[in-house]
Design a protein around this motif. Structure first.
Motif, PDB file in Angstrom:
ATOM      1  N   PHE A   1      40.261  41.829  34.070  1.00 52.78           N
ATOM      2  CA  PHE A   1      38.923  41.429  33.625  1.00 52.78           C
ATOM      3  C   PHE A   1      38.087  40.993  34.823  1.00 52.78           C
ATOM      4  O   PHE A   1      38.649  40.612  35.868  1.00 52.78           O
ATOM      5  CB  PHE A   1      39.023  40.325  32.571  1.00 52.78           C
ATOM      6  CG  PHE A   1      39.450  40.856  31.228  1.00 52.78           C
ATOM      7  CD1 PHE A   1      38.545  41.552  30.430  1.00 52.78           C
ATOM      8  CD2 PHE A   1      40.755  40.683  30.777  1.00 52.78           C
ATOM      9  CE1 PHE A   1      38.941  42.060  29.206  1.00 52.78           C
ATOM     10  CE2 PHE A   1      41.141  41.194  29.548  1.00 52.78           C
ATOM     11  CZ  PHE A   1      40.240  41.883  28.760  1.00 52.78           C
TER      12      PHE A   1
ATOM     13  N   ASN B   1      36.762  38.401  35.611  1.00 50.17           N
ATOM     14  CA  ASN B   1      37.083  37.074  36.156  1.00 50.17           C
ATOM     15  C   ASN B   1      38.409  37.063  36.926  1.00 50.17           C
ATOM     16  O   ASN B   1      38.872  36.013  37.366  1.00 50.17           O
ATOM     17  CB  ASN B   1      37.100  36.032  35.044  1.00 50.17           C
ATOM     18  CG  ASN B   1      38.247  36.251  34.061  1.00 50.17           C
ATOM     19  OD1 ASN B   1      39.024  37.194  34.196  1.00 50.17           O
ATOM     20  ND2 ASN B   1      38.349  35.384  33.076  1.00 50.17           N
TER      21      ASN B   1
ATOM     22  N   THR C   1      41.426  37.984  35.716  1.00 51.17           N
ATOM     23  CA  THR C   1      42.642  37.950  34.903  1.00 51.17           C
ATOM     24  C   THR C   1      43.231  39.351  34.767  1.00 51.17           C
ATOM     25  O   THR C   1      42.556  40.268  34.312  1.00 51.17           O
ATOM     26  CB  THR C   1      42.326  37.433  33.484  1.00 51.17           C
ATOM     27  OG1 THR C   1      41.579  36.238  33.593  1.00 51.17           O
ATOM     28  CG2 THR C   1      43.609  37.188  32.700  1.00 51.17           C
TER      29      THR C   1
ATOM     30  N   ALA D   1      45.247  41.520  32.625  1.00 53.29           N
ATOM     31  CA  ALA D   1      45.740  41.483  31.246  1.00 53.29           C
ATOM     32  C   ALA D   1      46.819  42.529  30.993  1.00 53.29           C
ATOM     33  O   ALA D   1      47.747  42.292  30.221  1.00 53.29           O
ATOM     34  CB  ALA D   1      44.586  41.669  30.271  1.00 53.29           C
TER      35      ALA D   1
ATOM     36  N   HIS E   1      53.981  37.191  23.027  1.00 56.94           N
ATOM     37  CA  HIS E   1      53.340  35.889  22.891  1.00 56.94           C
ATOM     38  C   HIS E   1      51.842  36.003  23.033  1.00 56.94           C
ATOM     39  O   HIS E   1      51.324  37.015  23.502  1.00 56.94           O
ATOM     40  CB  HIS E   1      53.898  34.930  23.956  1.00 56.94           C
ATOM     41  CG  HIS E   1      55.329  34.614  23.743  1.00 56.94           C
ATOM     42  ND1 HIS E   1      55.765  33.885  22.662  1.00 56.94           N
ATOM     43  CD2 HIS E   1      56.430  34.943  24.456  1.00 56.94           C
ATOM     44  CE1 HIS E   1      57.084  33.770  22.725  1.00 56.94           C
ATOM     45  NE2 HIS E   1      57.519  34.422  23.808  1.00 56.94           N
ATOM     46  N   SER E   2      51.200  34.933  22.663  1.00 58.27           N
ATOM     47  CA  SER E   2      49.755  34.862  22.847  1.00 58.27           C
ATOM     48  C   SER E   2      49.428  35.055  24.337  1.00 58.27           C
ATOM     49  O   SER E   2      50.071  34.454  25.192  1.00 58.27           O
ATOM     50  CB  SER E   2      49.284  33.493  22.359  1.00 58.27           C
ATOM     51  OG  SER E   2      47.949  33.318  22.675  1.00 58.27           O
ATOM     52  N   GLY E   3      48.469  35.912  24.606  1.00 55.13           N
ATOM     53  CA  GLY E   3      48.079  36.171  25.990  1.00 55.13           C
ATOM     54  C   GLY E   3      48.861  37.297  26.641  1.00 55.13           C
ATOM     55  O   GLY E   3      48.662  37.608  27.808  1.00 55.13           O
ATOM     56  N   ALA E   4      49.745  37.952  25.864  1.00 53.96           N
ATOM     57  CA  ALA E   4      50.581  39.005  26.435  1.00 53.96           C
ATOM     58  C   ALA E   4      49.799  40.290  26.694  1.00 53.96           C
ATOM     59  O   ALA E   4      50.224  41.124  27.497  1.00 53.96           O
ATOM     60  CB  ALA E   4      51.740  39.290  25.501  1.00 53.96           C
ATOM     61  N   GLY E   5      48.669  40.465  25.990  1.00 57.99           N
ATOM     62  CA  GLY E   5      47.859  41.667  26.211  1.00 57.99           C
ATOM     63  C   GLY E   5      47.703  42.566  24.995  1.00 57.99           C
ATOM     64  O   GLY E   5      47.175  43.671  25.104  1.00 57.99           O
ATOM     65  N   LYS E   6      48.131  42.077  23.821  1.00 56.65           N
ATOM     66  CA  LYS E   6      48.062  42.894  22.607  1.00 56.65           C
ATOM     67  C   LYS E   6      46.614  43.264  22.257  1.00 56.65           C
ATOM     68  O   LYS E   6      46.294  44.429  22.043  1.00 56.65           O
ATOM     69  CB  LYS E   6      48.697  42.134  21.423  1.00 56.65           C
ATOM     70  CG  LYS E   6      50.107  41.629  21.694  1.00 56.65           C
ATOM     71  CD  LYS E   6      50.693  40.918  20.486  1.00 56.65           C
ATOM     72  CE  LYS E   6      50.046  39.581  20.154  1.00 56.65           C
ATOM     73  NZ  LYS E   6      50.225  38.533  21.192  1.00 56.65           N
ATOM     74  N   SER E   7      45.770  42.247  22.217  1.00 53.59           N
ATOM     75  CA  SER E   7      44.364  42.504  21.855  1.00 53.59           C
ATOM     76  C   SER E   7      43.686  43.399  22.883  1.00 53.59           C
ATOM     77  O   SER E   7      42.824  44.211  22.533  1.00 53.59           O
ATOM     78  CB  SER E   7      43.604  41.185  21.753  1.00 53.59           C
ATOM     79  OG  SER E   7      44.149  40.382  20.741  1.00 53.59           O
ATOM     80  N   THR E   8      44.096  43.247  24.128  1.00 55.23           N
ATOM     81  CA  THR E   8      43.489  44.069  25.178  1.00 55.23           C
ATOM     82  C   THR E   8      43.799  45.546  24.956  1.00 55.23           C
ATOM     83  O   THR E   8      42.930  46.409  25.115  1.00 55.23           O
ATOM     84  CB  THR E   8      43.975  43.603  26.561  1.00 55.23           C
ATOM     85  OG1 THR E   8      43.703  42.201  26.693  1.00 55.23           O
ATOM     86  CG2 THR E   8      43.285  44.354  27.673  1.00 55.23           C
TER      87      THR E   8
HETATM   88  N1  LIG Z   1      37.196  39.189  27.950  1.00 59.66           N
HETATM   89  C1  LIG Z   1      38.150  38.623  28.699  1.00 59.66           C
HETATM   90  N2  LIG Z   1      37.832  38.110  29.901  1.00 59.66           N
HETATM   91  C2  LIG Z   1      38.772  37.548  30.686  1.00 59.66           C
HETATM   92  N3  LIG Z   1      40.057  37.448  30.348  1.00 59.66           N
HETATM   93  C3  LIG Z   1      40.445  37.926  29.158  1.00 59.66           C
HETATM   94  C4  LIG Z   1      39.515  38.541  28.270  1.00 59.66           C
HETATM   95  N4  LIG Z   1      40.178  38.931  27.161  1.00 59.66           N
HETATM   96  C5  LIG Z   1      41.454  38.587  27.350  1.00 59.66           C
HETATM   97  N5  LIG Z   1      41.633  37.985  28.536  1.00 59.66           N
HETATM   98  C6  LIG Z   1      42.893  37.522  29.114  1.00 59.66           C
HETATM   99  O1  LIG Z   1      43.774  38.618  29.148  1.00 59.66           O
HETATM  100  C7  LIG Z   1      45.071  38.219  28.795  1.00 59.66           C
HETATM  101  C8  LIG Z   1      45.554  38.999  27.595  1.00 59.66           C
HETATM  102  O2  LIG Z   1      44.780  38.616  26.475  1.00 59.66           O
HETATM  103  P1  LIG Z   1      44.961  39.260  25.045  1.00 59.66           P
HETATM  104  O3  LIG Z   1      45.009  40.725  25.167  1.00 59.66           O
HETATM  105  O4  LIG Z   1      43.877  38.704  24.160  1.00 59.66           O
HETATM  106  O5  LIG Z   1      46.357  38.706  24.589  1.00 59.66           O
HETATM  107  P2  LIG Z   1      47.011  38.664  23.135  1.00 59.66           P
HETATM  108  O6  LIG Z   1      46.132  39.390  22.202  1.00 59.66           O
HETATM  109  O7  LIG Z   1      48.343  39.295  23.314  1.00 59.66           O
HETATM  110  O8  LIG Z   1      47.135  37.224  22.788  1.00 59.66           O
HETATM  111  C9  LIG Z   1      45.012  36.732  28.542  1.00 59.66           C
HETATM  112  O9  LIG Z   1      45.387  36.062  29.719  1.00 59.66           O
HETATM  113  C10 LIG Z   1      43.538  36.486  28.247  1.00 59.66           C
HETATM  114  O10 LIG Z   1      43.193  35.188  28.647  1.00 59.66           O
END
Ligand SMILES: Nc1ncnc2c1ncn2[C@@H]1O[C@H](COP(=O)(O)OP(=O)(O)O)[C@@H](O)[C@H]1O
Ligand SMILES: [Mg+2]
Lengths: 289, 228
Positions: free
Chosen positions: B11, B13, B15, B17, B36-43
């Motif tokens: 990202f 910033n 990070t 992901a 786990h939360s933050g693993a990258g699923k949503s990404t």
């Molecule tokens: N828009 C964003 N900007 C910066 N960092 C992000 C953004 N979206 C997600 N992250 C970071 O990317 C990593 C993976 O996030 P995410 O895919 O949401 O995880 P999950 O869905 O598995 O909980 C995390 O460290 C999160 O903080």
């Protein structure tokens, strides 16, 4: 399309205060334009009364035969700039001088011979009543052999020209300034609406709405606000006109309101401002949603 | 149908992901994305519906290459997907029916087909009787079912679900999960991100597990996954 209108309708009622406020603010800025326009229109009205007096006078050499003058008059009347030609004989000139120049009445009373020349008074068509055109006509008149001298009150006509130009420039500047104010107002309110509806916009995008689809209701809304603001401004201008006219006891002849096409122009100006303001604003802010 | 090839996502910033992720999802699969939360699923999901673009590598879905999508192609891709979120993302001032119909109207569907298709989708999720209710008049489970109806009303070949049961109680959770299984049974690819281990345990479906943006386990790794 029906969906778009429903969007616009919903959007208005979801933020009635914001919508009404922006319409009122646009109305006030266009009202300023309208008031100035009213002053300008009436000023121009007065100026054109003045301009009617723009006249080119050709003084003739003594003893020019009347046939020559008649023929020349016809020629001159055929000039594209010329509205009418009036022949003033030596006697008529003297008679007029006696009436008009009261101070000299006595001097003119006991003249043995008439010192005044005969002349042709040439009135120009309205669109040619300015210094440049009067000068052109004067030059052409000088070419006639029997013409002794030509006058057209050059200083006075040039001053009239300057006033007209100045009025036009001031009008443009004021119109542009308040137009800009209206664009900014529309831009800001559309921006607020976009931010207010950011969540909704992102959901629309998520289910596959195109940018054009997302943008359309905002453009319509902005344009509509401009039109409503313009119409309101027109109404306020008319109310002011009536109030002023009746307060000053002015008739509809000497103090005029906009013609229907000028009135349409104000509303059209509102429409244009609304469209421009929302185009700029939506284009800039949708990117960040 | 879906292929990730050496995909990384960092990202703005800083990070990181996702890191060098490769996998393939063929037609007809149900896939759990776990971790786990933050693993990258949503990404992963946000790359699939082109909300984000990969920093490197290639994401292919339904013939589109996400990194190379033109702005005008994004809506086209999204109309061939259904997306479901933990927070439902319904429009509050619209009824259930209007929320579902919205997804059709946006695509310029023929007006006379919208109402029957909307009602069919609501019937599939068991909410035909609540078509005129507003989201705040519905329970969490019901709201999520409206969101599912909206996701499937276009008959998409792929449904993405990001923690769809995360905000729901036990019963509603099972109902929503059952619906996703039904949708998959109709031949739709379903990718469901979840950290709910109860759902994943003993599942016949494929499990892809992530940890800090890397693929650490794939139940399908022995299958024909590595063929190009
Ligand atoms: N828009 C964003 N900007 C910066 N960092 C992000 C953004 N979206 C997600 N992250 C970071 O990317 C990593 C993976 O996030 P995410 O895919 O949401 O995880 P999950 O869905 O598995 O909980 C995390 O460290 C999160 O903080
Ligand atoms: Mg997540």
């Amino acid at each position: 399309m029906r969906l778009t209108w429903r969007e616009v309708w919903h959007s208005f009622w979801r933020t009635p205060l914001l919508s009404s406020l922006s319409i009122i603010m646009i109305a006030f800025s266009l009202y300023s334009v309208g008031l100035f326009g009213l002053v300008a229109t009436n000023f121009r009205h007065t100026l054109s009364d003045l301009a009617e007096r723009v006249e080119v006078v050709a003084f003739m050499l003594r003893g020019t035969p009347i046939e020559t003058i008649t023929l020349a008059s016809e020629d001159i009347e055929a000039f594209p700039e010329v509205l009418s030609v009036n022949y003033v004989s030596e006697d008529e000139a003297l008679a007029r001088a006696r009436v008009e120049l009261v101070e000299f009445r006595e001097a003119y009373e006991d003249l043995a011979t008439n010192p005044l020349p005969a002349s042709l008074e040439i009135r120009l068509r309205p669109q040619f009543r300015n210094a440049a055109q009067a000068r052109t006509v004067a030059e052409r008149l000088r070419a006639f052999g029997f013409v002794d001298d030509v006058r057209f009150g050059q200083d006075w006509v040039e001053r009239l020209d300057r006033i007209r130009n100045l009025a036009g420039i001031v009008g443009l500047v004021i119109g542009a300034a308040f137009g800009l104010v209206a664009i900014v107002i529309i831009g800001v309110t559309i921006r607020m609406t976009v931010l207010h509806r950011a969540r909704e916009i992102s959901i629309m995008r998520l289910v596959g709405a195109t940018n054009a689809f997302v943008r359309r209701p905002f453009l319509i809304e902005g344009t509509l606000r401009g039109v409503l603001g313009g119409a309101l401004a027109l109404g306020m201008s008319f109310a002011s006109y009536r109030l002023f006219a009746s307060g000053m006891g002015l008739s509809g002849e000497s103090f005029v309101f906009f013609t229907p096409s000028q009135a349409g122009l104000i509303v059209g100006f509102g429409l244009l401002l609304g469209l421009i303001g929302s185009l700029i604003s939506v284009g800039r802010h949708l990117r960040h949603v | 149908m879906i292929r990730f090839t050496h995909v990384s996502k960092t990202f703005p910033n800083g990070t990181g992901a996702l890191r060098d992720l490769s996998f393939h999802i063929p037609r007809g699969q149900f896939v759990f994305l776990t971790g786990h939360s933050g693993a990258g699923k949503s990404t992963i999901l946000s790359l699939l519906y082109a909300h984000d673009r990969p920093s490197s590598g290639e994401v292919k879905i339904s013939g589109y290459t996400v990194g190379a999508l033109r702005a005008s192609e994004v809506p086209k891709l999204r109309r061939r997907l259904g997306v479901i979120f933990q927070d439902f993302r319904l429009l509050e001032h619209r009824t259930a029916e209007e929320n579902v119909a919205f997804a059709l109207e946006v695509t310029g569907a023929r007006r006379d087909t919208i109402s029957p298709r909307t009602m069919r989708a609501l019937t599939r999720v068991g909410l035909a009787g609540k078509a005129r209710a507003y989201p705040k008049e519905l329970s969490g489970g019901e709201q999520q079912r409206v969101a599912i109806a909206r996701a499937i009303v276009n008959d998409p070949p792929i449904v993405l679900a990001d923690e769809p049961t995360g905000n729901l109680d036990e019963r509603a959770r099972n109902g929503v999960f059952q619906l996703l299984k039904d949708i998959h049974a109709g031949g739709t690819v379903v990718i469901m991100a979840t950290h709910d281990m109860d759902l994943v345990r003993d599942t016949p479906y494929r499990i892809v597990e992530l940890r800090e943006g890397e693929l650490v386990y794939d139940s399908a790794v022995d299958e024909a996954d590595d063929t190009p």
